[in-house]
Design a protein around this motif. Structure first.
Motif, mmCIF file in Angstrom:
data_model
loop_
_atom_site.group_PDB
_atom_site.id
_atom_site.type_symbol
_atom_site.label_atom_id
_atom_site.label_comp_id
_atom_site.label_asym_id
_atom_site.label_seq_id
_atom_site.Cartn_x
_atom_site.Cartn_y
_atom_site.Cartn_z
ATOM 1 N N CYS A 173 -5.373 -3.061 0.034
ATOM 2 C CA CYS A 173 -4.189 -2.897 -0.807
ATOM 3 C C CYS A 173 -4.590 -2.626 -2.257
ATOM 4 O O CYS A 173 -4.055 -1.724 -2.911
ATOM 5 N N ILE A 190 -3.847 0.772 -4.590
ATOM 6 C CA ILE A 190 -3.154 0.717 -5.873
ATOM 7 C C ILE A 190 -4.029 1.293 -6.982
ATOM 8 O O ILE A 190 -3.563 2.075 -7.826
ATOM 9 N N GLN A 210 0.830 -1.206 0.000
ATOM 10 C CA GLN A 210 0.000 0.000 0.000
ATOM 11 C C GLN A 210 0.865 1.256 0.000
ATOM 12 O O GLN A 210 0.608 2.203 -0.739
ATOM 13 N N SER A 259 2.359 1.879 -3.351
ATOM 14 C CA SER A 259 1.414 1.894 -4.470
ATOM 15 C C SER A 259 1.658 3.003 -5.497
ATOM 16 O O SER A 259 1.528 2.757 -6.696
#
Length: 381
Positions: free
Chosen positions: A138, A142, A101, A104
Motif C-alpha cells: 500500500c 501511494i 491502494q 492512491s
C-alpha cells in the motif's frame, strides 16, 4: 437501507456493488445517497465492512479517475476500519489496505491521515507478517502515485528498522522494493538516506539487491526516471483473484457468481407483439417485457432486482437498458433478429405511447455507447 435490519445490510450493500459494476458511469446521478453509506460511525459487522469496502473499490473503478471529490467521504471510513480492527488475524485491515491502494492517486492532500497509520502497521513486533506485507504494498502504491516527500524520512527510518529486524528474506526484499520506489520519486533528495540504508543492509547481510543496485547507479548518473504508477484494480467478492480487467463484459456475470441460463422461449413470449391490438395494451406489454428481461438476465445482480422492479416503475425504467443488453449478448443470431423485428414493429405502430418510443430510442443510444449497435431505424422513432 437505513430501515433494514443489521443482518440484511450486508446483502443490500453487496447487491448495490453488483449493480454499480454493471451500470458503471450510469450510477453518477445516484452517488449522493450511495456515499452516505460510508459514515465512519456505521462500520457494522466485519462482513458488512468487507461488503462496504468492495463497494468503494467498485465505485472507484466505475468513476474512472473522478473519485477525488468523494475521497473525503470514504477515507474516514477506511481509516476507522483499520483503527478499530481488534481481530487476531486483522482481516478487516487486510481488506481495507487494497482499497487504499486503488484510491492512491486521489490521496494527495490526505497523506497526513493515511501515512502515519500505514507506517504504524510496519511494527513487526505487534503486527502479523501478512499485514506488514500488505502495508508495504500500500505504501509503495501511494509513494508511486503522489508526492510523499514530507513523509520520506519517517518512511525510510521505519523501513530501515524493519530491515534490521525482519524475520524473513521476503520481507526484507519487500522493504527494499519500497525504498526503490521512494528513490524514483525523490531523485537526488534520496541520496541523504543512502548511507543509513547501506549500513542497515550490510548489517543484515543483504549483499545484493539487483533493483536497488541498478537504481542507485542510474540515480548517480542522472538517468533514473520515475515510472507511471501501476494501476490497482478491485477485487470482486467471491473471487479475490478476479479483477475488473479480467471481469466479463456487460451482460455476463461479473460478480463472482455463476452465470444464469436464459430461457429464450420465455423471452420470445414476452417480446412478441402479435397480441397487442389496442393502445392501452402497450404499457402492460412493456412492463412484462422489462420484467422478463430482468428475470432471464444472465447477471445474478439483475435477476435479484426482478421482483422489486415489478412494483417500481422507475426501477424498471432505469434497469431496462442493462437488462436488454445482458440478454442480447447471449441470444443466438436468429433470436437477436427476431427481437429487433419486434422492436421495429413497436416503433412503426401509431398507437404506441411516446414514453415507450423514448425508451427504445434510449436503448439504441445506450447500446451504441457500449459499441453494441442494434439495427433499428431511428427515423421511425
Amino acid at each position: 437501507m437505513d430501515a433494514a435490519a443489521a443482518g440484511d445490510r450486508e446483502f443490500y450493500i453487496i447487491t448495490l456493488g453488483r449493480l454499480v459494476s454493471i451500470a458503471r458511469q450510469l450510477i453518477r446521478p445516484y452517488l449522493q445517497p450511495v456515499f452516505r453509506l460510508f459514515a465512519a460511525d456505521a462500520l457494522g459487522s466485519e462482513r458488512q465492512q468487507t461488503a462496504s469496502i468492495e463497494l468503494i473499490e467498485v465505485l472507484a473503478e466505475a468513476l474512472s479517475g473522478d473519485f477525488g471529490p468523494h475521497i473525503a467521504t470514504v477515507l474516514p471510513f477506511l481509516i476507522a476500519v483499520i483503527d478499530r480492527d481488534g481481530s487476531e488475524q486483522h482481516q478487516p485491515t487486510l481488506r481495507a489496505l487494497p482499497a487504499l491502494q486503488i484510491l492512491s492517486p486521489s490521496l494527495e492532500g490526505y497523506l497526513f491521515l493515511v501515512m502515519p497509520r500505514l507506517i504504524a502497521l510496519l511494527d513487526i513486533a505487534t503486527t502479523p507478517i501478512g499485514v506488514v506485507e500488505a502495508a508495504l504494498k500500500c505504501i509503495s502504491s501511494i509513494v508511486a502515485a503522489v508526492n510523499s516527500g514530507s513523509f520520506a524520512s519517517r518512511i525510510v527510518l521505519t523501513l530501515v528498522r524493519l530491515l534490521q529486524c525482519s524475520p524473513t528474506q521476503a520481507l526484507q526484499t519487500a522493504a527494499i522494493d519500497v525504498l526503490c520506489t521512494l528513490m524514483e520519486q525523490l531523485q537526488d533528495e534520496f541520496t541523504l538516506f543512502m548511507p543509513t540504508i547501506s549500513a542497515a543492509m550490510k548489517k543484515r547481510g543483504v549483499a545484493d539487491h539487483p533493483r536497488y543496485e541498478r537504481y542507485s547507479r542510474l540515480l548517480f548518473s542522472g538517468r533514473l526516471v520515475p515510472k507511471d504508477p501501476q494501476r490497482v484494480l478491485p477485487q470482486m467478492q467471491g473471487d479475490a483473484g478476479q479483477t475488473a480487467a479480467s471481469a466479463p463484459a456487460l451482460g455476463q456475470s461479473g460478480d463472482g457468481l455463476a452465470k444464469q441460463d436464459v430461457d429464450v422461449m420465455q423471452l420470445r413470449r414476452a417480446w412478441s407483439t402479435k397480441q397487442q391490438m389496442t393502445k392501452d395494451g402497450w404499457a402492460p406489454w412493456m412492463r412484462g417485457f422489462t420484467c422478463e428481461l430482468l428475470m432471464q438476465s444472465p447477471s445474478p445482480a439483475l435477476r435479484a432486482c426482478s421482483n422489486l422492479a415489478g412494483d417500481h416503475p422507475r426501477l424498471r425504467s432505469d434497469l431496462f437498458n442493462a437488462a436488454f443488453v445482458s440478454c442480447w449478448t447471449v441470444l443466438p443470431g436468429q433470436y437477436q433478429q427476431e427481437i429487433i423485428e419486434s422492436l421495429q414493429s413497436v416503433a412503426s405502430n401509431a398507437d404506441v405511447p411516446a414514453d415507450i418510443l423514448q425508451t427504445i430510442l434510449g436503448l439504441a443510444g445506450y447500446m451504441e455507447r457500449d459499441e453494441k449497435q442494434i439495427p433499428i431505424d431511428l427515423k421511425r422513432l
